[in-house]
Each structure stands twice: as structure tokens, then as C-alpha cells.
Design an enzyme around this catalytic site. Structure first.
Site, mmCIF file in Angstrom:
data_model
loop_
_atom_site.group_PDB
_atom_site.id
_atom_site.type_symbol
_atom_site.label_atom_id
_atom_site.label_comp_id
_atom_site.label_asym_id
_atom_site.label_seq_id
_atom_site.Cartn_x
_atom_site.Cartn_y
_atom_site.Cartn_z
ATOM 1 N N TRP B 282 42.781 53.512 41.732
ATOM 2 C CA TRP B 282 42.167 53.580 40.401
ATOM 3 C C TRP B 282 41.780 52.163 39.942
ATOM 4 C CZ3 TRP B 282 43.331 51.222 35.770
ATOM 5 C CH2 TRP B 282 42.675 51.708 34.639
ATOM 6 N N HIS B 283 42.630 51.195 40.295
ATOM 7 C CA HIS B 283 42.357 49.830 39.861
ATOM 8 C C HIS B 283 41.159 49.221 40.581
ATOM 9 C CE1 HIS B 283 46.373 50.149 38.081
ATOM 10 N NE2 HIS B 283 45.961 49.206 37.268
ATOM 11 N N GLY B 284 40.952 49.579 41.826
ATOM 12 C CA GLY B 284 39.807 49.018 42.524
ATOM 13 C C GLY B 284 39.691 49.551 43.929
#
Lengths: 312, 436
Positions: B282-284
Site C-alpha cells: 500500500w505504501h509503494g
């Protein structure tokens, strides 16, 4: 509720105003009483630099040009006005201000090899503004700052503390001699030792990336050249040695513009291959600076016999 | 950061899909309800997949195919990641899921629903709100409220202090070290990593404070996103204090539907692993974030196993609870910081270099950089620590910004403004979480 809100707001503004004015006034006082360091250098550049030869540029100017060597070679008083972390915008503004009170005979302008690159240039533009905000009451400097960043100028008018942003520790430290620091020699600040190896340089060479060019920085350089021409000043544009020259540098552009304006250009970027003469990948140490200044001064001396005769 | 006006259409697309999906879910019965929910989730995840994960997937497929001798001819997409995409997509998904579960009535007013997704203080970096908490606030009338305005402004001021004085100041040191990790000694890398732990905390929680503060001024109460996470005594507790709106999102919409901890031990560990891997992604779209997530999953599982093993031994040691808590805080902080290395490093290679140089204790001098920069950073961190220590261990005992004396409060506000003016870094640095 409205009355309570207004009362609270006014009280807060009053306290903020008093604190800001008191602290700002004291910092202003300490700033202009500095006897060493960056702030003293800038004040000297903007008010007192009356030498025949002035050296302008970034940290590479500050740490590469041994003023006394020039003085010995060409027999003219010399002062180094370079400052850490600044670029052509800073050099141009200082040069313009110097011309309001003094007409130097020679200007040596050190350009960074990638002076026109956006990341190295545009970021530093703001640093020109930050370096000169304490002098915003000088009309010419005010104009230069306004051209780059009006909001900083407005903030510095509202808050007296703002021009000294990020400076308080250095100001107080220098003023009360709490911070260690080399004293400059006619503006030149030597760097001692070496922090790099050949392996470091080879490894970093692979990481060099192409950066976009900022046309505004090219314009500022052209303005610098025009100003020198208009004031009939002997200008020499120099690229001093670097250990890590990017293949995407601005040297060709700098050379072309300098020569088009009729000034001499000297490229020393790749002349020193001995890494023990570098402090880090972009700065020479004192040994390297002495060697480089010797070479440049003996080269420049060739330009002077006739001029010196005419001066004398 | 770039402004691409056409990207507003992406936001428009998800808003329209989820608005109609929500209403259709409410009107429909079993099978159709599920179909509508799936349609909405596919639309939202699809947008994320295209803009955030397409090139990452393509990259990895190319690598795998190349490994077995095939060439991948699927072209790369030259697109920018729309700012805040992961945040508003997750917020939109929570709406349709809650409508499906019957916890939230479908919103009939299109404007109100659009506001739910686009409410500007939290649009780009959260907190990721739940419809139950915020939707009814959009229907209510709001009037000027002195206390709300003051508490909102106070939160904003503290948020700006955390962002420009601490986070951006620490970033100067952290960036210098992390951009050339091979040049620095172990002690420098340790300090830079600890600094990054505080940088990312102050950057993100600073943003959250500003967002919550702005909303509060307008009369809206957003959920708390951070509760002094570095005072957590375990990784599990850390996640109940860090980015609360995201961790509870994953708990409610992924972990519990997977079975949570009410399953076999093996399945439980699997659930933890899946949740953290997805949280990392989700973060990257990068293996660095996957490793970061995997590390946190491993910590959590190890913590569960360890607590099972030591349950009998620790329960009677209440006398030493304070000492134990202190060591647990240090251990948790160390583990979290170790994982942050993968979050911050510029590449996998750099991350492993940092880890190797720390664990083999690479010799060399300590890099100071600018003395004044370090001084500002340490002073500001001390102020943060003192404030959070009092809030954590002596709540309500002493506060300058919330002091009962008006004059003390106002002098404190003014002092904080002056500190920001004198020690803040004003170079247009973006918030780290804007990239997600």
C-alpha cells in the site's frame, strides 16, 4: 464569544509582536557585529570590499582561491568573496552591490561545472535569498530578492526574526566564540586533509545523472557578463578543479557565453588528478588550492603586463 | 510534485462508481448486493493497480520471463501517481464495505458523498476516515465555535513545528547520509536511522495534526491518527498507535475477514503476514516496502511466539514492570527503526549496505555535517520528547499550550511561532506520505 475571540487574538498578536521585535533586534545587532564566518564575509562583500581584485562564486571559490598568492603574482590587493552553498545568483547580486560603492579592477568569477543545472541551481536560488535577507533594506538587494521570492521579503518585513532563520546558533556561537572555526585569510577559507579516495570517485561516477538546465540561471550569468562589460571591468571566468566532473556539465555553455562577451575563460576542471589534493569530491584542500591558485595566477599574470603599466 | 488537471477525472470516476454502488447495494438483495460491492472494489483497486502497481508488476514479470529466456513486450506506462490516491481510494472502499455490512446508510446526496472522498484537509494523506464517523458531520450545520477554532489552531501550530522544525531539519542529515550510505560509518548510519524514525513520525503526524486542526476549525472532528507510537512497548501496540486510521482499516477490512486470531495458529500467522505484506505494498510499489511489511509481520509473529513462551515467567514480575516497560520501549523502537531502513533507503542495494555496515560495525568517524543543523534538530527533538513524555506518563499534569493560565498559553503560542521562524526549514519540502 466574538469579544472573547478578538481579545484573545489581540493578546496573542501583541505578545508575538513584542517577542519577535526583541529577539529580531538582538539578532540583527549580533549579526552586524560578527568578526568571522559567513555572515561577516557577506557584510564585508556588500559594504567594504575595496580591493583591486575580487573573487566571486560559491564554496568552490571560497576554498580554492588563495588571495595572497594572487596578490604576490599580480601585485594588486585581492579579496575572496565566495560563500558556501551559493550560486551565480548570489555572485551577481554581490557584484551589483559592490559596484554601487567601488570599481574593482579585476573580477575572477568561479563557476561550478554544472552551474546551470536545475537541481544545483534552483535550490540554491533560495539560498541566495536566505543569505541576503538581513540586507533587504539595501535597495538593490531588495530588488534581487523580490525577483526570486516576494513571499520571503514580505515575511521578513512582518517578522524581524525571519531573516535570521537557521542562523541563530551560528550567530550566537561566533559572537561569543563558542563555535570552532577557521579564520579566513583575505576571505579565503582553507580546507585541511582529504576525505575521499579514488575508489569513492570511481563509484560515484556511475551515479551521475543528467539534470535539466534552468534558463533563469543562464540569464543571470549573461546579466553578470553584461554588467562587467558595461562597467569596463576585467573579468575572468574560471572553472576550478573538481574530482567528479559530470559528463552532463554546463562548461561548454559557460565557455561560449564568456567568449561571446569578449572575456577570457579558463577551464581547470580536470587538471588535478591526484585525489589527495581534494578535501571532498568537489573541493580542493589547502595543498590543492595552493597548487591551483599558483597555476591560475601565473596564467593570469600574462594578461597584466600592459594593463599594469597603464594602471601605474 | 506536478499538477495534472486531467487526474481529477480519476477521483471523479471512483466517486461516481462508489456513490451509485452504495445506493444500489442498499436497494438490492443478497447476490446483487455482493455483485455491487465487488464491482465497487474492483473499480477502486483497478485504479490503484493501473496507476500504482502496473509498472512494478510489469518490471517483475519482465525479470522473471527474462530469467527463463522470454522477452516481455508489454509496454510501460508513462504516468504519474496521482497524489493521495491510496488514501482516498481506501476511504472510498470503506464506505461501500460499511454500506454492504449495514453499518452505514447509503448517501443520497451526491455532493455530500463527493465531500466525504474529497474533504480537502485529509484528501491527500488522511486520516483515512470511516463513513460512520464523518458522514453525519457533513449533514450537520456548523457554527463558529471559539473552543474548536483555538484547539484546531493549536494542533496546526504543533503540526507545523513537527514538520518544519523537526522533520525537515532531520531530513537534511538523513538525506546526506542515506544518499551515500557506503561512505559512512556504523555510528553515523545508526544516528541517521534513528533520525529518520523521528523524521517520518514528525512528518506524517505533523501532517495529520494540521489536517485534523484545519477540520476542527471548521467544526469537523477527524479521527486521531497517532498516539505517541515510540512509547509502545510491543510491535502490536506500536500498530495501535501509528497511522491508526490505516491499521484499523486493515484490521476491519482484511485481517478480521481473513479470520483474524480466531483460527489455527498457522492460519493466524498467515493472516498477520498477508496483512503486513499488503500494508507494505500500500505504501509503494517496491520490494523495499514489501520487505518493510514482511519485517513487521515477522516481528509480530515472533512477539506472539515469545509471549506464549514467557507467559508464565513474566506474569509475576510486576515489581519490575517499569524497568521491563522501559526495555520493551527500547526494543520496540530499535526493531521499528531497523525496519525503517528499508522504508528510507534509495534502493535494495543501499538498504542492505546500511544493514551490513551497521551489523559489521563499519569503523570510521561520526559524520556531523552542520553543527547548527544538528543543534536545532537535537533541541527540537528534546522538546518533542519532553512534551510526549508528559502526555504519556503524566497526562494533564502540565502543559504549556493547554495551560490553565491564559497568559502562559499565549506566550507559549508566540514562542512556538518564533521557534518555527528561527529554526524551521522553509525549502518547500513535501510531506513524505504525499507520495502514497
Amino acid at each position: 464569544m466574538l469579544k472573547k475571540s478578538i481579545e484573545s487574538l489581540l493578546l496573542f498578536i501583541l505578545i508575538l509582536f513584542i517577542c519577535d521585535r526583541l529577539i529580531g533586534y538582538k539578532l540583527h545587532d549580533i549579526y552586524f557585529k560578527q568578526k568571522k564566518g559567513d555572515f561577516y564575509q557577506t557584510t564585508y562583500a556588500l559594504k567594504n570590499a575595496k580591493e583591486d581584485v575580487l573573487i566571486l562564486g560559491s564554496s568552490r571559490a571560497l576554498h580554492h582561491y588563495v588571495s595572497s598568492i594572487f596578490q604576490n603574482y599580480i601585485n594588486m590587493s585581492t579579496y575572496n568573496l565566495g560563500r558556501d552553498g551559493r550560486n551565480i545568483s548570489y555572485a551577481y547580486t554581490v557584484f551589483s552591490q559592490v559596484l554601487t560603492y567601488h570599481h574593482p579592477r579585476v573580477i575572477i568569477l568561479d563557476m561550478q561545472p554544472d552551474e546551470f543545472s536545475l537541481s544545483d541551481g534552483k535550490e540554491s536560488d533560495n539560498s541566495m535569498v536566505y543569505a541576503l535577507l538581513p540586507y533587504a533594506n539595501y535597495p538593490l538587494i531588495k530588488k534581487s530578492i523580490a525577483k526570486e521570492n516576494t513571499s520571503d521579503l514580505i515575511l521578513s518585513k512582518i517578522f524581524w526574526t525571519y531573516p535570521y532563520n537557521s542562523m541563530a546558533v551560528q550567530l550566537v556561537g561566533n559572537y561569543y566564540n563558542l563555535l570552532p572555526g577557521e579564520k579566513d585569510i583575505q576571505g579565503f577559507e582553507p580546507l585541511k586533509g582529504s576525505k575521499i579516495t579514488k575508489a569513492d570517485i570511481l563509484r560515484d561516477k556511475g551515479k551521475l545523472k543528467k539534470k535539466p538546465i534552468d534558463p533563469a540561471l543562464i540569464n543571470t550569468f549573461q546579466d553578470f557578463l553584461k554588467l562587467a562589460k558595461k562597467n569596463n571591468i576585467e573579468l575572468y571566468v574560471v572553472i576550478s578543479p573538481t574530482a567528479n566532473l559530470s559528463p552532463y556539465n554546463s562548461i561548454a555553455e559557460i565557455k561560449k557565453l564568456t567568449q561571446q562577451s569578449g572575456f577570457k575563460f579558463y577551464d581547470y576542471s580536470t587538471t588535478i588528478n591526484d585525489y589527495s589534493l581534494f578535501y571532498d569530491d568537489t573541493h580542493l584542500n589547502i595543498k590543492g588550492a595552493t597548487l591551483f591558485t599558483d597555476a591560475l595566477a601565473s596564467e593570469l599574470k600574462k594578461n597584466f603586463p600592459n594593463k599594469l603599466a597603464s594602471i601605474q | 510534485m506536478f499538477f495534472v488537471p486531467v487526474y481529477i477525472l480519476i477521483l471523479g470516476f471512483t466517486i461516481i462508481v462508489d456513490y451509485f454502488a452504495g445506493n444500489l447495494i442498499e436497494k438490492s438483495r443478497e447476490r446483487r448486493r455482493k455483485q455491487m460491492l465487488i464491482l465497487s472494489l474492483v473499480a477502486n483497486i483497478g485504479v490503484l493497480a493501473v496507476f500504482k502497481y502496473y509498472n512494478f508488476l510489469n518490471d517483475n514479470i519482465s525479470y522473471l520471463l527474462g530469467y527463463i529466456g522470454f522477452h516481455n513486450h508489454i509496454p510501460y506506462l508513462s504516468i504519474l501517481l496521482p497524489i493521495g490516491l491510496s488514501f482516498h481510494t481506501f476511504q472510498a472502499m470503506s464506505y461501500t464495505i460499511e454500506v454492504y455490512r449495514g453499518n452505514q446508510k447509503a448517501e443520497k446526496h451526491f455532493g455530500i458523498y463527493a465531500l466525504y472522498v474529497m474533504f480537502y484537509p485529509q484528501l491527500v494523506a488522511g486520516p483515512i476516515e470511516r463513513p460512520q464517523n464523518i458522514m453525519h458531520q457533513y449533514h450537520a450545520k456548523h457554527y463558529f465555535d471559539y473552543d474548536d477554532v483555538v484547539s484546531g489552531l493549536r494542533l496546526m501550530l504543533w503540526g507545523y513545528f513537527k514538520k518544519v522544525v523537526i522533520a525537515d531539519r532531520l531530513a537534511i542529515y538523513v538525506n546526506t547520509v542515506y544518499n551515500h550510505p557506503d561512505k559512512h560509518s556504523a555510528i553515523t548510519l545508526v544516528v541517521a536511522t534513528i533520525f529518520f524514525s523521528f523524521q517520518i513520525y514528525c512528518d506524517f503526524s505533523g501532517y495529520s495534526d494540521i489536517a485534523i486542526g484545519i477540520a476542527r476549525i471548521m467544526g469537523y472532528k477527524l479521527m486521531t491518527n497517532f498516539k505517541r507510537p515510540y512509547f509502545a512497548t510491543s510491535i502490536k501496540e506500536f500498530w495501535s498507535r501509528w497511522h491508526i486510521s490505516l491499521s484499523t482499516w486493515f484490521r476491519d477490512y482484511l485481517y478480521i475477514p481473513l479470520g483474524g486470531n480466531r483460527t489455527s495458529a498457522a492460519r493466524w500467522y498467515f493472516n498477520i503476514f498477508i496483512v503486513f505484506l499488503i500494508s507494505g505494498l500500500w505504501h509503494g510499489a517496491s520490494w523495499l516496502f514489501v520487505i518493510w511489511g514482511a519485517l513487521h509481520a515477522t516481528y509480530q509473529i515472533a512477539e506472539v511466539l515469545f509471549s506464549r513462551l514467557t507467559r508464565g515467567y513474566t506474569s509475576g514480575l510486576w515489581i519490575f514492570s517499569k524497568i521491563l516497560s522501559f526495555f520493551n520501549i527500547i526494543i520496540t523502537f530499535t526493531l521499528v527503526s531497523l525496519a525503517w531502513i528499508f522504508f528510507r533507503a534509495n534502493s535494495l542495494n543501499d538498504a542492505f549496505k546500511v544493514v551490513t555496515n551497521i551489523f559489521t560495525w563499519k569503523k570510521g568517524s561520526f559524520f556531523i555535517g552542520s553543527v547548527s543543523n544538528l543543534f536545532y534538530a537535537v533541541m527540537a527533538l528534546s522538546l518533542l520528547f519532553l512534551t510526549e513524555y508528559i502526555q504519556e506518563f503524566h497526562p494533564g499534569s502540565f502543559s504549556l499550550l493547554n495551560n490553565k493560565y491564559k497568559i502562559t498559553r499565549h506566550v507559549s503560542y508566540a514562542a512556538l511561532v518564533i521557534i518555527i521562524l528561527l529554526a524551521g526549514v522553509f525549502n518547500n519540502t513535501q510531506f513524505i506520505y504525499f507520495q502514497f
